[in-house]
Design a protein around this motif. Structure first.
Motif, PDB file in Angstrom:
ATOM      1  N   HIS A 241       0.844  -1.190   0.000  1.00 45.77           N
ATOM      2  CA  HIS A 241       0.000   0.000   0.000  1.00 45.77           C
ATOM      3  C   HIS A 241       0.886   1.250   0.000  1.00 45.77           C
ATOM      4  CE1 HIS A 241      -3.903  -1.906   0.550  1.00 45.77           C
ATOM      5  NE2 HIS A 241      -3.352  -2.717   1.448  1.00 45.77           N
ATOM      6  N   SER A 261      -6.845  -3.137   3.602  1.00 41.84           N
ATOM      7  CA  SER A 261      -7.257  -1.927   2.895  1.00 41.84           C
ATOM      8  C   SER A 261      -6.522  -0.741   3.499  1.00 41.84           C
ATOM      9  CB  SER A 261      -8.772  -1.715   2.986  1.00 41.84           C
ATOM     10  OG  SER A 261      -9.152  -1.377   4.307  1.00 41.84           O
ATOM     11  N   LEU A 263      -5.636   3.894   2.962  1.00 45.13           N
ATOM     12  CA  LEU A 263      -6.121   5.193   2.510  1.00 45.13           C
ATOM     13  C   LEU A 263      -5.896   5.418   1.021  1.00 45.13           C
ATOM     14  CD1 LEU A 263      -4.987   7.508   5.461  1.00 45.13           C
ATOM     15  CD2 LEU A 263      -7.156   6.343   5.129  1.00 45.13           C
ATOM     16  N   ASP A 264      -5.137   4.567   0.371  1.00 44.20           N
ATOM     17  CA  ASP A 264      -4.973   4.683  -1.081  1.00 44.20           C
ATOM     18  C   ASP A 264      -6.158   4.095  -1.837  1.00 44.20           C
ATOM     19  OD1 ASP A 264      -4.576   2.018  -0.611  1.00 44.20           O
ATOM     20  OD2 ASP A 264      -2.492   1.969  -1.259  1.00 44.20           O
ATOM     21  N   GLY A 265      -7.148   3.528  -1.112  1.00 43.34           N
ATOM     22  CA  GLY A 265      -8.330   2.978  -1.737  1.00 43.34           C
ATOM     23  C   GLY A 265      -8.172   1.595  -2.303  1.00 43.34           C
ATOM     24  N   ASP A 286      -8.572  -1.484  -7.029  1.00 41.64           N
ATOM     25  CA  ASP A 286      -8.899  -0.113  -6.661  1.00 41.64           C
ATOM     26  C   ASP A 286     -10.365  -0.048  -6.267  1.00 41.64           C
ATOM     27  OD1 ASP A 286      -9.257   2.577  -6.373  1.00 41.64           O
ATOM     28  OD2 ASP A 286      -8.556   3.139  -8.365  1.00 41.64           O
ATOM     29  N   LEU A 288     -11.784   2.797  -4.645  1.00 42.83           N
ATOM     30  CA  LEU A 288     -12.189   4.170  -4.363  1.00 42.83           C
ATOM     31  C   LEU A 288     -13.600   4.411  -4.884  1.00 42.83           C
ATOM     32  CD1 LEU A 288      -8.911   6.094  -5.258  1.00 42.83           C
ATOM     33  CD2 LEU A 288      -9.886   5.852  -2.972  1.00 42.83           C
ATOM     34  N   TRP A 295     -11.806   6.404   0.168  1.00 46.75           N
ATOM     35  CA  TRP A 295     -11.317   5.072   0.490  1.00 46.75           C
ATOM     36  C   TRP A 295     -12.315   4.362   1.409  1.00 46.75           C
ATOM     37  CZ3 TRP A 295      -8.946   9.662   1.947  1.00 46.75           C
ATOM     38  CH2 TRP A 295      -9.177  10.057   3.271  1.00 46.75           C
ATOM     39  N   TYR A 312     -18.278   3.480   3.203  1.00 44.17           N
ATOM     40  CA  TYR A 312     -17.610   4.739   2.848  1.00 44.17           C
ATOM     41  C   TYR A 312     -18.178   5.886   3.690  1.00 44.17           C
ATOM     42  CZ  TYR A 312     -15.801   2.052  -1.096  1.00 44.17           C
ATOM     43  OH  TYR A 312     -15.162   1.121  -1.870  1.00 44.17           O
TER      44      TYR A 312
END
Length: 557
Positions: A241, A261, A263-265, A286, A288, A295, A312
């Motif tokens: 990540h 998982s 914060l970069d999604g 991904d 997001l 994320w 989310y």
């Protein structure tokens, strides 16, 4: 040169007289040099024997632990076998009572698709004997899904070399369905064309495989000293990540698989290798949100192990729940549910309920607890309550033995809501904010609440005693006094230990049998704060995540 046979002689005791033999000098007192050499040799022998005894003592302890583990596994297997045999005997007795109906059911079961045709009026109202016999026909083979997933992934790695390059760079990758070996079985995706697909067979299987209740409350605070678990030196691997990690979840049907998982999604799927010595990245996706590019705040693995649900935020009218289908093609791998029941703020928690009916609950910053349930080929959200909490709901969970939803919030409240009665069963308010709730996996009456008070971060409750706290654990943080909601806890499979991350960074382990509040032991794990450490069901292994962007593997001896 000193005679080597002298080293093997029994050492003389201090009060043993020195015998003088005629004709030789062996019985005479030795010179100073020879005496000093004998002392050195005896000391070396003693040190070698002490080291050997320590080694063999550890070896015996390890074998005893393994023996105890396999004995418990054997007892559980024999118990399950006896239950299955008893069910088979009951079914056979009923079949003898109604042989004609049984033959009819077996004739209907000949087609490959065991799901009934709803348009056939003859099948709409089955006879009582058919209802009794049908579960025997609908139960699928145990664990036919995950081996095909693992085989599919291995085949995908062999067939597509570019996937390895994608894994190394942290980019998205996917195992192609065309690489699945012939003869393997692929389960139906839970989300198909925007809605869930019901599976009566899986529901019956979940009902039959539910754990039995074990009474652990008599073990709480019964020991003046904790039981220590010995761990090997931990192994750290890169999480792949690019930003700080958020979640770590084990697959409910195969704990060799887990997901992370951040914060970069991105949601990464991992497989444990070499009995816990390493882990391999299988795929990355991904996840997001499409509009706000948010994320996942929290993730939960579907009980069937074939998909991952993520929560989310409710701000901006964006989609609130996504589904990552592990068996779908790349284009349809991530879908979003249509329902948007939360009004505002972050959705802090998502958790599947341990009931036969497939559903999950979410708790959000809008003070609401929402139940998402399969209905009419879609997933319909229903508000359980929206005003019982006066602040953000931080954690939700379901009780195994009855349809009760537990929720805890930043308003310091613990609420149990009876779904059948449609009202709160009890309310409890403690002196500090609550950040998560987690039922015990073995004793269905026990549940743990994470609180924000230093030194008493973990509170143990019995649902029958309601407002009474039966035990509390905690630790003093050296790095910071603030209590982060990102630091989560996990139960051991036997329900006797709790692990917690910390900001120090350590993995703290608590034994509910220990009458003290301090950790029974702390394991050095990472360079920065530890968010979570989970226990595997079939492996003596702890897996942890940290803000140092690494995954830790800690094998128990």
């Amino acid at each position: 040169m000193m005679d080597s046979s002298r080293l093997l002689k029994k050492p003389k005791l201090e009060d043993e007289p020195i015998e003088l033999n005629k004709g030789d000098n062996e019985g005479k007192p030795s010179s100073n040099n020879n005496s000093r050499a004998d002392n050195v040799s005896l000391q070396e022998q003693e040190e070698a024997l002490v080291a050997l005894i320590e080694h063999r003592t550890k070896e015996c302890q390890l074998l005893k632990q393994k023996l105890a583990h396999y004995k418990s596994q054997l007892e559980e297997a024999e118990k399950r076998l006896s239950e299955s045999q008893a069910k088979l005997d009951r079914v056979r007795l009923r079949s003898k009572a109604a042989p004609v109906a049984t033959v009819a059911v077996r004739t209907e079961a000949r087609p490959s698709n065991p799901i009934r045709n709803n348009n056939d009026p003859a099948q709409t109202r089955p006879t009582p004997s058919q209802q009794l016999s049908r579960p025997q026909l609908l139960i699928p083979p145990h664990n036919t899904r995950l081996p095909s997933l693992a085989a599919d992934t291995r085949a995908g790695r062999n067939a597509k070399p570019e996937l390895k390059a994608s894994a190394a760079t942290g980019g998205p990758m996917n195992s192609s369905p065309s690489t699945q070996p012939a003869g393997t079985e692929t389960s139906k995706p839970f989300i198909e064309k925007g809605g869930p697909v019901g599976s009566k067979e899986k529901r019956i299987k979940r009902k039959l495989e539910q754990k039995e209740h074990q009474d652990l409350i008599h073990n709480i605070r019964t020991s003046s000293s904790p039981c220590i678990i010995r761990f090997q030196a931990g192994t750290l691997i890169s999480s792949q990540h690019k930003r700080k990690l958020r979640s770590l979840e084990l697959c409910p049907v195969n704990d060799h698989l887990f997901v992370t998982s951040a914060l970069d999604g991105v949601v990464n799927l991992w497989q444990v290798q070499a009995k816990g010595s390493n882990a391999t990245l299988l795929s990355s996706m991904d996840c997001l949100s499409p509009k706000q590019r948010r994320w996942p705040e929290d993730i939960a693995w579907h009980p069937d192990g074939d998909s991952i649900f993520a929560a989310y935020t409710a701000d901006g009218g964006a989609s609130q729940i996504s589904v990552l289908n592990l068996n779908a093609s790349r284009e349809k791998k991530v879908t979003f549910l249509e329902g948007k029941p939360h009004q505002k703020g972050i959705i802090n928690s998502i958790m599947f309920m341990p009931w036969v009916d497939l559903c999950f609950a979410t708790g959000g910053s809008d003070h609401a607890v929402i139940l998402w349930q399969e209905k009419d080929d879609s997933c319909k959200p229903k508000t359980i309550h929206g005003n019982l909490h006066s602040s953000a709901v931080m954690g939700v969970a379901g009780l195994q033995q009855k349809k009760t939803v537990l929720s805890v919030g930043a308003d310091k409240r613990i609420i149990a809501f009876d779904m059948l009665a449609g009202r709160s069963e009890f309310k409890n308010q403690i002196e500090s904010k609550c950040m998560s709730v987690l039922p015990n996996p073995c004793d269905f009456n026990l549940f743990m609440v994470q609180a924000g008070e230093p030194g008493r971060q973990l509170r143990l409750f019995d649902v029958r005693l309601r407002q009474t706290e039966i035990h509390a654990f905690g630790w003093k943080q050296e790095a910071s006094e603030s209590q982060s909601a990102l630091i989560n806890q996990a139960w051991s499979p036997d329900g006797l230990y709790i692990t917690s991350g910390s900001a120090d960074p350590m993995i703290h382990i608590f034994d509910i049998r220990y009458d003290g509040r301090k950790p029974s032991q702390s394991v050095q794990a990472h360079q920065k704060r530890v968010f979570k450490a989970v226990w595997h069901q079939s492996l003596p292994l702890l897996t942890s995540i940290s803000s140092d962007l690494n995954i830790g593997l800690h094998k128990a001896l």
